[in-house]
Design a protein around this motif. Structure first.
Motif, short mmCIF file in Angstrom:
data_model
loop_
_atom_site.label_atom_id
_atom_site.label_comp_id
_atom_site.label_asym_id
_atom_site.label_seq_id
_atom_site.Cartn_x
_atom_site.Cartn_y
_atom_site.Cartn_z
N ALA A 162 1.31 -1.27 -0.22
CA ALA A 162 0.16 0.11 0.16
C ALA A 162 1.09 1.41 0.13
N LEU A 163 2.25 1.36 0.46
CA LEU A 163 3.06 2.35 0.97
C LEU A 163 4.32 2.36 0.03
N GLY A 164 4.35 1.66 -1.08
CA GLY A 164 5.57 1.57 -1.55
C GLY A 164 6.44 2.71 -2.34
N ARG A 165 7.16 2.95 -2.96
CA ARG A 165 7.68 4.64 -3.61
C ARG A 165 8.17 4.22 -5.14
N PRO A 166 7.01 4.27 -6.08
CA PRO A 166 7.81 4.17 -7.51
C PRO A 166 9.00 5.10 -7.43
N GLY A 167 9.72 4.73 -8.70
CA GLY A 167 10.36 5.52 -9.46
C GLY A 167 11.88 5.72 -8.15
N VAL A 168 12.08 4.99 -7.11
CA VAL A 168 13.01 5.35 -6.21
C VAL A 168 13.82 4.15 -6.91
N LEU A 169 14.16 3.44 -7.39
CA LEU A 169 14.54 2.16 -8.06
C LEU A 169 15.14 2.11 -9.54
N SER A 170 15.95 1.85 -9.58
CA SER A 170 16.73 1.17 -11.41
C SER A 170 15.81 0.30 -11.74
N GLY A 171 15.79 0.33 -13.45
CA GLY A 171 14.54 -0.70 -13.83
C GLY A 171 12.79 -0.26 -13.51
N LEU B 26 9.61 0.64 -4.55
CA LEU B 26 10.86 0.17 -2.92
C LEU B 26 10.26 -0.13 -1.76
N LEU B 27 9.61 -1.00 -1.04
CA LEU B 27 9.26 -0.85 -0.09
C LEU B 27 9.83 -0.59 1.16
N GLY B 28 8.84 -0.04 2.06
CA GLY B 28 9.33 0.48 3.61
C GLY B 28 8.62 -0.38 4.61
N LEU B 29 9.19 -0.43 5.64
CA LEU B 29 8.72 -1.64 6.61
C LEU B 29 7.96 -1.60 6.74
N THR B 30 6.89 -1.18 7.30
CA THR B 30 5.58 -1.37 6.44
C THR B 30 5.11 -2.82 6.14
N ASP B 31 5.39 -2.34 4.58
CA ASP B 31 4.80 -3.36 3.97
C ASP B 31 5.60 -4.10 3.43
N ILE B 32 6.76 -4.24 4.19
CA ILE B 32 7.87 -5.89 3.69
C ILE B 32 6.89 -6.49 5.02
N GLU B 33 7.03 -5.89 6.24
CA GLU B 33 6.30 -6.59 7.15
C GLU B 33 4.91 -7.38 6.71
N ARG B 34 3.98 -6.95 5.78
CA ARG B 34 2.77 -6.79 5.22
C ARG B 34 3.53 -8.10 4.35
N VAL B 35 3.80 -8.10 3.49
CA VAL B 35 3.91 -8.69 2.92
C VAL B 35 4.79 -10.39 3.34
N HIS B 36 5.18 -10.23 4.11
CA HIS B 36 6.37 -11.28 4.97
C HIS B 36 4.89 -11.66 5.66
N ARG B 37 3.72 -11.23 6.89
CA ARG B 37 3.27 -11.86 7.64
C ARG B 37 2.15 -12.76 5.91
N HIS B 38 1.57 -12.21 5.29
CA HIS B 38 0.67 -12.37 4.13
C HIS B 38 1.26 -14.01 3.47
N LYS B 39 2.95 -14.18 3.54
CA LYS B 39 3.51 -15.42 2.50
C LYS B 39 3.69 -16.18 3.72
N MET B 40 3.79 -16.21 4.83
CA MET B 40 3.92 -16.83 5.93
C MET B 40 2.35 -17.74 6.24
N GLU B 41 1.41 -16.53 5.83
CA GLU B 41 0.31 -16.93 6.33
C GLU B 41 -0.68 -17.94 5.03
N MET B 42 -0.02 -17.71 3.89
CA MET B 42 -0.52 -18.42 2.97
C MET B 42 0.30 -20.44 2.85
N GLU B 43 1.68 -19.57 3.55
CA GLU B 43 2.58 -21.00 3.61
C GLU B 43 1.66 -22.09 5.10
#
Length: 70
Positions: A32-41, A45-62
């Motif tokens: 929800a909070l990632g910032r486009p245009g920071v990384l080449s290609g 760029l995901l911040g800590l909140t989005d990283i935690e949300r994605v990680h939690r989601h993947k763990m729940e899926m597993e």
């Protein structure tokens, strides 16, 4: 998250966290909070909140995969 980040990465994320002070609402997409245009290609760029949300989601899926009846 239960994951230990390398010290340099952790310091960099804390110093450059695009999510700092921001919290997505309950109905926001997973990233929800990632910032486009920071990384080449065109990467997002995901911040800590989005990283935690994605990680939690993947763990729940597993968990769902391993708990599914066979």
């Amino acid at each position: 998250m239960g994951v230990e980040l390398p010290a340099d990465l952790r310091r960099w994320l804390l110093a450059n966290d695009p999510d700092a002070g921001r919290h997505p609402d309950d109905h926001a997409p997973l990233v929800a909070l990632g910032r486009p245009g920071v990384l080449s290609g065109g990467g997002l760029l995901l911040g800590l909140t989005d990283i935690e949300r994605v990680h939690r989601h993947k763990m729940e899926m597993e968990e769902d995969v391993y708990e599914a009846p066979r």
